[in-house]
Write an enzyme that holds these catalytic residues in place. Structure first.
Site, PDB file in Angstrom:
ATOM      1  CG  LEU A  68      -2.060   1.050   1.215  1.00 40.99           C
ATOM      2  CD1 LEU A  68      -3.220   0.572   2.084  1.00 40.99           C
ATOM      3  CD2 LEU A  68      -1.593   2.407   1.724  1.00 40.99           C
ATOM      4  CG  HIS A 107       9.230   3.978   8.642  1.00 41.37           C
ATOM      5  ND1 HIS A 107       8.651   5.188   8.311  1.00 41.37           N
ATOM      6  CD2 HIS A 107      10.545   4.083   8.312  1.00 41.37           C
ATOM      7  CE1 HIS A 107       9.563   5.981   7.805  1.00 41.37           C
ATOM      8  NE2 HIS A 107      10.732   5.349   7.789  1.00 41.37           N
TER       9      HIS A 107
END
Length: 338
Positions: free
Chosen positions: A127, A231
């Site tokens: 994505l 992240h």
């Protein structure tokens, strides 16, 4: 502006390549390599063309298109059965407890074990939304439309589904976890290993990686601190996954230690709550905001729209959504509340 998610085509290659160059590394499913992306699109084209209703190793690629400009501004992927072309490796974080009677002391040690536990699962991944388009709920549309695709093609997906989140990458583009674990054995940088994996698969991990568990306490503080941590750009994605019923079960990526989120496919919120209905009206003026989808395989398309269910089980949708989906009264749509 109106945005629509649709099946990717071979002609989308340059759009995907331009987006891949913006990922910043550590994004295995979207490598900045035309040949690899072309191979993905070719494989997706084969999957969309396969009308047999069975669970085999396939990959679907979807793209988000601005209907006014005709530009592709986002993408996502679905893998139906991972670990078939090459092993699907993860590290599993667990605890070993040992007791010494003489010392009357209990010692607990965290271990990272190389496993293929998730092999055979389906996966949602890849994505990416163009940085200039990260507003208006487009990331949510990309993410949740995948689950409508799963619901609409349920037999093509496994009973367990996973999503891998990118781990911590430092300002140099390196991975503290890779440097502290695998990098010691491979003699190559994280960027090189990640790129090789994206293009060729991770069989080299099986060939070179030590099979013994890794004691977390023996790692550097930098490596320990990133285990299971997404992240910063993936924190919102992690929250979306949790809202869909995914959970972290101790599995992390072998390269950057990003968390792997898992769920039972039928328990995923957008799969479980999806509804199928016949369109009775395409001129709804006011209704519930929802993600709407229609079509099968290569004709799949999804968008935001307003909808209202009638007492007879039919559905009314707004004209803009009807136009984006190219549906008329009597057609079938699937929906899930936003």
């Amino acid at each position: 502006m109106t945005y629509r998610l649709r099946a990717a085509r071979l002609t989308d290659l340059e759009h995907l390549y331009e987006m891949a160059k913006l990922t910043g590394g550590g994004f295995t499913n979207l490598p900045p390599d035309r040949a690899a992306l072309s191979s993905k699109l070719e494989r997706a084209t084969e999957a969309f063309a396969n009308v047999t209703d069975e669970l085999i190793d396939e990959q679907f690629v979807l793209v988000l298109e601005n209907l006014q400009t005709k530009k592709v501004v986002g993408t996502c992927q679905l893998m139906t059965k991972v670990g078939q072309q090459w092993p699907f490796y993860s590290y599993r974080l667990n605890t070993l407890t040992q007791y010494s009677k003489e010392l009357d002391r209990t010692v607990r040690a965290e271990l990272l074990s190389l496993v293929t536990d998730l092999e055979g699962s389906s996966e949602v991944g890849g994505l990416f939304l163009h940085p200039n388009e990260r507003a208006g709920g487009l990331g949510l549309l990309l993410a949740r439309s995948r689950y409508l695709f799963v619901a609409m093609h349920r037999n093509r997906f496994a009973d367990r589904i996973l999503a891998e989140l990118r781990g911590i990458i430092d300002e140099r583009g390196g991975s503290p976890f890779w440097d502290g674990v695998a990098g010691r054995f491979f003699g190559m940088s994280f960027q090189d290993a990640d790129y090789f994996n994206a293009i060729n698969g991770n069989q080299f991990i099986a060939d070179l990686m030590p099979k013994h568990p890794v004691y977390v306490s023996m790692l550097s503080d930098d490596a320990k601190s990133v285990i299971g941590v997404p992240h910063p750009t993936g924190r919102a994605a992690m929250r979306m996954l949790e809202n869909e019923g995914f959970h972290y079960d101790g599995y992390v990526d072998i390269f950057d230690a990003g968390p792997s989120m898992v769920a039972r496919t039928d328990d995923v919120t957008s799969v479980k709550n999806s509804k199928q209905a016949i369109v009775a009206d395409i001129n709804l003026s006011e209704g519930e905001r929802a993600i709407l989808a229609t079509g099968q395989l290569q004709t799949f398309r999804a968008c935001y729209g307003a909808c209202k269910f009638n007492d007879d089980g039919t559905i009314a949708i707004d004209a803009v959504a009807a136009d984006a989906l190219d549906v008329s009264e009597g057609d079938t749509v699937w929906s899930v509340a936003r």
